[in-house]
Design a protein around this motif. Structure first.
Motif, short mmCIF file in Angstrom:
data_model
loop_
_atom_site.label_atom_id
_atom_site.label_comp_id
_atom_site.label_asym_id
_atom_site.label_seq_id
_atom_site.Cartn_x
_atom_site.Cartn_y
_atom_site.Cartn_z
N GLN A 169 122.69 54.77 -11.99
CA GLN A 169 122.95 55.43 -10.73
C GLN A 169 121.79 56.36 -10.36
O GLN A 169 120.88 56.58 -11.15
N LEU B 249 128.58 53.72 -3.49
CA LEU B 249 127.98 54.99 -3.06
C LEU B 249 128.66 56.13 -3.79
O LEU B 249 129.89 56.28 -3.72
N ASP C 244 125.50 61.23 -2.56
CA ASP C 244 124.38 60.87 -1.68
C ASP C 244 123.52 59.75 -2.26
O ASP C 244 122.51 59.36 -1.64
N THR C 245 123.87 59.23 -3.45
CA THR C 245 123.08 58.18 -4.08
C THR C 245 123.94 56.95 -4.35
O THR C 245 125.17 56.98 -4.25
N TYR C 246 123.26 55.88 -4.77
CA TYR C 246 123.94 54.61 -5.03
C TYR C 246 123.98 54.32 -6.54
O TYR C 246 123.05 54.67 -7.28
N PHE D 56 120.12 55.85 -7.33
CA PHE D 56 119.21 55.15 -6.42
C PHE D 56 119.27 55.80 -5.05
O PHE D 56 120.35 56.13 -4.53
N GLY D 57 118.08 55.91 -4.44
CA GLY D 57 118.03 56.56 -3.13
C GLY D 57 118.49 55.67 -2.01
O GLY D 57 118.86 56.18 -0.93
N SER D 58 118.46 54.36 -2.20
CA SER D 58 118.90 53.44 -1.15
C SER D 58 119.68 52.28 -1.76
O SER D 58 119.57 51.99 -2.96
N ARG D 59 120.44 51.60 -0.93
CA ARG D 59 121.21 50.46 -1.38
C ARG D 59 120.30 49.32 -1.80
O ARG D 59 120.58 48.59 -2.76
N GLU D 60 119.12 49.17 -1.11
CA GLU D 60 118.18 48.11 -1.43
C GLU D 60 117.62 48.27 -2.84
O GLU D 60 117.46 47.30 -3.59
N GLU D 61 117.28 49.53 -3.22
CA GLU D 61 116.77 49.79 -4.57
C GLU D 61 117.84 49.44 -5.61
O GLU D 61 117.54 48.85 -6.66
#
Length: 336
Positions: free
Chosen positions: A43, A18, A21-23, A45-50
């Motif tokens: 880097q 993290l 605010d992004t991953y 990514f809006g979510s950990r899944e993405e």
């Protein structure tokens, strides 16, 4: 991830972190237990899944690319080994013809291979002359230059004409004749060596560096090469042959001459073409054999024997040191 995976991490993996605010997703390669290399990353990514989905695909693509590269390198090594085996089978004349044509895809390799082969032949021929035939180093170098060639141009011409292949064949035949001249190997391999012969050979082996042993019995000479690791000759039976010759020398009052190529020594010799080459210094020892015992020759009497011609004149050999054999003979056999 299992407990065992945590204890033994995979070499290739991905890592999600993290950042603000992004991953951020990274494909990593672990070089050691303490260090890793990032092979690719992204880097934002809006979510950990993405981030995980991207990392999973990129790791798979990365591993596939590595496998292709590894397979390609393996195939290239195989082709190179096959090519090198074919080159090893070719005559010097055939290799010179390829260089002369100048159109082969691996011309530089062939040229270098030919250069090294011709240099090796020059050295083998010179060594045969001064170590086995009794010529001085200067004579050996001169004859090698005249016969094999003193430089690339002359050697290349001789290779193209087939002359170098003829010389190489003669050297091989000479080695075979020398081995056959030591009598029938089958008979000598059955020889039960005496403890004295075994102990003397053991002492010879302890001297460092490669050596040449010459045993003279009734004006008949037999020579044996001894490698740095102690191997005798080039066949398993040659050690038995040497032990038999030692026993015959002990029974018939022979003489043993040991020529040792001194490790780490170097003498510079200037060839007629001006090229300076390095050759090792040689230490020469002598042992007088008889039915009761053996006696190490002193450096003075050995030099006198080796440098006195039949007509009484004297001749010397360069880069040679005559030494007392008592330096290495077993203690209980030293002369008194």
């Amino acid at each position: 991830m299992s407990k065992s995976d945590e204890l033994m991490p995979q070499k290739y993996d991905y890592r999600i972190t993290l950042v603000g605010d992004t991953y951020k997703a990274e494909v990593i390669r672990r070089r050691t237990s303490q260090g890793t290399t990032v092979e690719c990353q992204r880097q934002g990514f809006g979510s950990r899944e993405e981030a995980l989905a991207w990392a999973f695909v990129e790791l798979k693509n990365y591993l596939e690319q590595r496998k292709k590269a590894k397979d390609a390198a393996k195939a290239a090594r195989k082709r190179r080994r096959e090519f090198e085996k074919e080159i090893d089978k070719m005559s010097l004349q055939a290799l010179a013809s390829l260089v002369h044509a100048g159109v082969h895809s691996r011309l530089s390799y062939i040229r270098e291979y030919l250069r090294l082969a011709m240099e090796g032949l020059w050295e083998a021929y010179a060594f045969e002359l001064y170590a086995k035939k009794g010529h001085s180093e200067k004579q050996g170098i001169q004859l090698a230059n005249e016969t094999v060639g003193e430089n690339w141009t002359r050697r290349f011409e001789n290779a193209l004409s087939g002359k170098l292949d003829a010389i190489r064949d003669v050297l091989r035949e000479t080695s075979v004749e020398r081995a056959n001249g030591l009598r029938t190997e089958v008979i000598k391999a059955q020889h039960a060596a005496s403890n004295r012969a075994k102990e003397l050979l053991h002492s010879l082996r302890k001297l460092p560096g490669s050596k040449i042993i010459t045993i003279c019995v009734d004006n008949q000479f037999n020579q044996f090469d001894v490698a740095e690791d102690g191997r005798i000759g080039h066949a398993p039976t040659h050690e038995s042959l040497l032990l038999r010759e030692l026993d015959e020398g002990l029974e018939r009052q022979g003489v043993l001459i040991l020529r040792q190529f001194i490790p780490g020594s170097s003498a510079e010799v200037r060839a007629p073409n001006g090229k300076v080459i390095s050759i090792p210094w040689k230490a020469i020892y002598g042992v007088s054999l008889d039915t009761v015992n053996w006696r190490g020759l002193t450096a003075e009497e050995l030099e006198r024997r080796c440098t006195t011609n039949p007509d009484g004149s004297r001749s010397t050999e360069d880069f040679v040191i005559y030494k007392d054999a008592d330096e290495w003979l077993p203690q209980r056999f030293k002369s008194t």
